[in-house]
Design an enzyme around this catalytic site. Structure first.
Site, PDB file in Angstrom:
ATOM      1  CG  MET A  34      -1.909  -1.184   1.192  1.00 52.04           C
ATOM      2  SD  MET A  34      -3.434  -0.895   2.115  1.00 52.04           S
ATOM      3  CE  MET A  34      -2.810  -0.546   3.725  1.00 52.04           C
ATOM      4  N   GLY A  40      11.171  -2.988   5.368  1.00 54.14           N
ATOM      5  CA  GLY A  40      10.429  -4.255   5.314  1.00 54.14           C
ATOM      6  C   GLY A  40       9.967  -4.550   3.898  1.00 54.14           C
ATOM      7  CG  HIS A  41       6.978  -2.112   2.054  1.00 54.48           C
ATOM      8  ND1 HIS A  41       6.891  -1.016   2.869  1.00 54.48           N
ATOM      9  CD2 HIS A  41       5.758  -2.694   2.054  1.00 54.48           C
ATOM     10  CE1 HIS A  41       5.662  -0.931   3.357  1.00 54.48           C
ATOM     11  NE2 HIS A  41       4.961  -1.941   2.880  1.00 54.48           N
ATOM     12  CG  ASP A 154       0.612  -7.159   7.923  1.00 54.10           C
ATOM     13  OD1 ASP A 154       0.005  -6.540   8.807  1.00 54.10           O
ATOM     14  OD2 ASP A 154       1.455  -6.627   7.183  1.00 54.10           O
ATOM     15  CD  GLN A 157      -1.941  -8.602   4.436  1.00 55.76           C
ATOM     16  OE1 GLN A 157      -2.752  -7.700   4.573  1.00 55.76           O
ATOM     17  NE2 GLN A 157      -0.699  -8.371   4.048  1.00 55.76           N
ATOM     18  CG  MET A 192      10.996  -1.685  10.092  1.00 61.91           C
ATOM     19  SD  MET A 192      12.055  -1.280   8.699  1.00 61.91           S
ATOM     20  CE  MET A 192      13.578  -1.031   9.576  1.00 61.91           C
ATOM     21  NE  ARG A 195      -2.666   1.668   9.878  1.00 63.26           N
ATOM     22  CZ  ARG A 195      -3.117   0.683   9.101  1.00 63.26           C
ATOM     23  NH1 ARG A 195      -2.509  -0.486   9.066  1.00 63.26           N
ATOM     24  NH2 ARG A 195      -4.199   0.877   8.341  1.00 63.26           N
TER      25      ARG A 195
END
Ligand code: PAF
Length: 292
Positions: A34, A40-41, A154, A157, A192, A195
């Site tokens: 997002m 992390g991404h 997550d 998820q 991480m 938010r």
């Protein structure tokens, strides 16, 4: 790196990548995000790059996974900065659709992965995992990746997405090609998250308690020093004493997410969700199966 925001452009760009793949033999990896990218991404992208020939990243702040009182409007949006980070990592294609492209007028379909979506974060965020499953299935269909990468931060998820892929017999990607990547942490231990930028410096310092508490509970369960129920209640009390509002501390089977009262011979996971100020933080850690 090419950035595209219409389905037509996406299909054309994917056909070009697949054409190159046909010539050289290659696999496409998808890293859905997002945006508001952090280390992390970028770790997901690096794993994807190591295991595929072309990395496609998506950035889409998915309104269907935000509740009415959640931070959809405040969620950080920084497409140009994110695109620069992805380009520097060697991403081939950035898919950044508009809301109207993902959910055109008349869109009525909802993907719901029952049971596994209901507890933990699903209990506090009704409809959240339907929104996640719906958008991820669309992204899978749009990109048809050979392999896809998600963060273990997550954890629920990831379990929901895997259950969806298994139940719907997805082939691109196949359930076994949905890869969970270990959580990347700040130097002081906090997982991480996009938010984390909502936290003040005092809250950041206090938030370091969260992974420490979780690790202590995981270790004491694993070593047999506390029962699961004792460890959960000690962890929740510690967090409350340190200014957190605890949503849950739960120990579950790492595959089914069914709550556990005792450790069995399968991997378990301890998960937490707690608020500090207005920010809801989640984290989780592995607990090895009982010996013998
Ligand atoms: O983890 C996220 O960033 C999102 O939930 C995802 C998987 C990109 C779906 O919107």
């Amino acid at each position: 790196m090419q950035t595209v925001n219409t389905l037509h452009m996406l299909r054309t760009a994917l056909a070009q990548l697949r054409g190159q793949s046909d010539a050289g033999g290659g696999r496409i990896a998808l890293v859905p995000t997002m945006g508001a990218l952090h280390e992390g991404h970028l770790t997901l992208v690096r794993r994807a790059k190591a295991e595929a020939d072309h990395v496609v990243a998506s950035i889409f702040v998915n309104p269907r996974q935000f509740g009415a009182n959640e931070d959809l409007d405040a969620y950080p949006r920084q497409l140009a900065a994110d695109a620069a980070l992805l380009e520097a990592e060697g991403v081939a294609l950035l898919w950044a659709p508009m809301v109207e492209t993902m959910y055109p007028a008349g869109f009525v379909t909802n993907v719901s992965v029952a049971s596994i979506s209901d507890g933990l974060c699903g209990a506090a965020r009704p409809g959240h995992f339907d929104g996640v499953a719906t958008v991820v299935l669309k992204l899978f269909n749009q990109v048809a990746p050979d392999i896809a990468f998600f963060g273990e931060k997550d954890f629920q998820q990831l379990a929901v997405i895997r259950a969806m892929a298994r139940d719907l017999d997805l082939t691109r990607p196949h359930v076994d090609s949905i890869i969970g990547v270990p959580t990347v942490r700040e130097a002081y231990g906090l997982a991480m998250s996009s938010r984390n930028r909502y936290l003040s410096s005092e809250q950041r310092a206090a938030a370091a308690i969260l992974p420490q508490t979780l690790a202590a509970a995981a270790q004491s369960i694993q070593a047999g020093l506390q029962t699961i129920s004792e460890a959960k209640s000690v962890a929740a009390d510690d967090l409350q004493r340190n200014g957190f509002q605890v949503d849950y501390v739960e120990v579950v089977d790492a595959g089914t997410l069914a709550p556990l009262e005792t450790l069995g011979d399968r991997p378990a996971r301890i998960l937490v969700a707690a608020r500090i100020g207005g920010t809801r933080l989640i984290d989780n850690m592995a607990i090895a199966p009982a010996r013998g």
